[in-house]
Motif scaffolding. Structure first.
Motif, PDB file in Angstrom:
ATOM      1  N   MET A   8      41.183  42.688  55.052  1.00  0.00           N
ATOM      2  CA  MET A   8      40.194  43.678  54.610  1.00  0.00           C
ATOM      3  C   MET A   8      39.051  42.964  53.886  1.00  0.00           C
ATOM      4  SD  MET A   8      40.694  46.958  52.040  1.00  0.00           S
ATOM      5  CE  MET A   8      40.722  45.924  50.574  1.00  0.00           C
ATOM      6  N   LYS A   9      37.837  43.433  54.123  1.00  0.00           N
ATOM      7  CA  LYS A   9      36.676  42.879  53.448  1.00  0.00           C
ATOM      8  C   LYS A   9      36.203  43.886  52.390  1.00  0.00           C
ATOM      9  CE  LYS A   9      36.296  38.972  55.477  1.00  0.00           C
ATOM     10  NZ  LYS A   9      36.469  37.751  54.654  1.00  0.00           N
ATOM     11  N   PRO A  10      35.450  43.410  51.368  1.00  0.00           N
ATOM     12  CA  PRO A  10      34.987  44.338  50.317  1.00  0.00           C
ATOM     13  C   PRO A  10      34.241  45.559  50.858  1.00  0.00           C
ATOM     14  CG  PRO A  10      34.755  42.107  49.543  1.00  0.00           C
ATOM     15  CD  PRO A  10      35.207  42.005  50.984  1.00  0.00           C
ATOM     16  N   LEU A  11      33.420  45.382  51.898  1.00  0.00           N
ATOM     17  CA  LEU A  11      32.667  46.548  52.378  1.00  0.00           C
ATOM     18  C   LEU A  11      33.596  47.581  53.028  1.00  0.00           C
ATOM     19  CD1 LEU A  11      29.288  45.171  53.750  1.00  0.00           C
ATOM     20  CD2 LEU A  11      29.799  46.280  51.579  1.00  0.00           C
ATOM     21  N   GLU A  12      34.694  47.114  53.619  1.00  0.00           N
ATOM     22  CA  GLU A  12      35.668  48.081  54.164  1.00  0.00           C
ATOM     23  C   GLU A  12      36.331  48.864  53.036  1.00  0.00           C
ATOM     24  OE1 GLU A  12      38.355  46.109  56.971  1.00  0.00           O
ATOM     25  OE2 GLU A  12      36.831  44.548  57.170  1.00  0.00           O
ATOM     26  N   ALA A  13      36.593  48.163  51.926  1.00  0.00           N
ATOM     27  CA  ALA A  13      37.166  48.867  50.768  1.00  0.00           C
ATOM     28  C   ALA A  13      36.189  49.935  50.278  1.00  0.00           C
ATOM     29  CB  ALA A  13      37.487  47.874  49.657  1.00  0.00           C
ATOM     30  N   TYR A  59      37.820  39.683  49.587  1.00  0.00           N
ATOM     31  CA  TYR A  59      36.647  38.896  49.193  1.00  0.00           C
ATOM     32  C   TYR A  59      35.814  38.659  50.451  1.00  0.00           C
ATOM     33  CZ  TYR A  59      38.983  34.911  51.337  1.00  0.00           C
ATOM     34  OH  TYR A  59      39.581  34.093  52.237  1.00  0.00           O
ATOM     35  N   ASP A  60      34.547  38.297  50.250  1.00  0.00           N
ATOM     36  CA  ASP A  60      33.726  37.881  51.385  1.00  0.00           C
ATOM     37  C   ASP A  60      32.933  36.633  51.011  1.00  0.00           C
ATOM     38  OD1 ASP A  60      31.507  38.678  49.896  1.00  0.00           O
ATOM     39  OD2 ASP A  60      31.267  40.564  50.957  1.00  0.00           O
ATOM     40  N   GLN A  61      32.054  36.191  51.908  1.00  0.00           N
ATOM     41  CA  GLN A  61      31.370  34.911  51.704  1.00  0.00           C
ATOM     42  C   GLN A  61      30.346  34.960  50.573  1.00  0.00           C
ATOM     43  OE1 GLN A  61      30.647  37.036  54.070  1.00  0.00           O
ATOM     44  NE2 GLN A  61      28.525  36.827  54.765  1.00  0.00           N
TER      45      GLN A  61
END
Lengths: 70, 70, 70, 70, 70, 70, 70
Positions: A1-6, C32-34
């Protein structure tokens, strides 16, 4: 999961948004983009414990945001 | 819906723009771009409760903007 | 090894996140992301030794982060 | 219409440019680019109500600009 | 030689990292990337001469870094 | 005309460069790039009315520049 | 000539680097890149007239640099 999906899971729900400089908002998350620009509806702005209701949509610029919380 | 689409709905309507550093503007939103650069007409600038009317268009640089509200 | 891979090893573990401006968070790293945007769950926010628990997820904007530590 | 097109209409006309940090300029807009870097001629610089005339062209760096107004 | 290659020579050695805002770290450099995001192990954080040891890895965000020194 | 072309006309002429934080430079403009990084020769640095001459070239980082004037 | 080419002429020579926040460095320029990240050897750090010698290489992050001078 990525932050934007959260963030996607918070769509159409009430969130707390803490901004740089001691300002915060509570409102319903209606839209977001990859810069974390947000649109809130039924928002209340809080500065130094003073609450100001906003009518209509409020667009928050992503680079002034510190965190977003439900 | 994305935040810029929400902004599109405010075109040609009066908006409140809160800037970094305690300055704000009220005026009619005539143009915007993806950096949130805005053009207002019939704008009033408010700093520390002092109101200054602007004639013609006012171009606000996007990265000084904190939020936009109707 | 790159820094983001090191961060990967902290997924689903408790981390300390120090933010600009004297705010910090403790919580479980869920995403987390980049850009170093982070999602914490079961987070506690600490400002000047005052602890505020957050329910649900908290999304921290990467550019307000100073460091991340287990 | 986009903000830069609105700026195009101010070419070769007098504009007021408010800068970050309390500095402002009045002058004739001779050039601009997509970063909002501006060139003014016959410019006057105003800091704390003290006016300093500039001879020749003055190039203002876009990221120090808060707003541009006729 | 480019700066990042010079940093490569400090891998797995102790470095001093001076951060914006008066914070510094000493630790073993375990990873870096092109943004100067760094991972230190066995790190000590120093703020106003107060030393705090960090267990495990510490990820420092590149844009808070002023300089890196052996 | 674009702002960088206007800057081209100042090549090998004396310019005043106002920097963020109250520092300014006077010198001969020997080089520039699209970030407004500048090289001055025969430069004088002015901080709070104290003048310091620089020998050789001085490279000014573009993002610290507020304006450039002849 | 571009600013980075002018910097090339200072390679392996002593330079003065003025940083944001009142810190400066003197040392031999051993490397640079397009972000103005620099590597100095035999560097001395100066803060408020207090001089601290650095052993080995010192990597200065480009975005903290105000100017570079021989």
């Amino acid at each position: 999961m990525k932050p934007l999906e959260a963030l996607h899971e918070s769509l159409h729900k009430r969130v707390l948004v803490e901004m740089k400089g001691g300002r915060s908002f509570r409102g319903v998350l209606d839209a977001y983009d990859q810069h974390l620009n947000l649109v809130l509806s039924s928002a209340e702005e809080v500065v130094a414990e003073e609450v100001t209701p906003h009518s209509g949509m409020t667009l928050l610029r992503g680079d002034s945001i510190v965190y977003i919380s439900p």
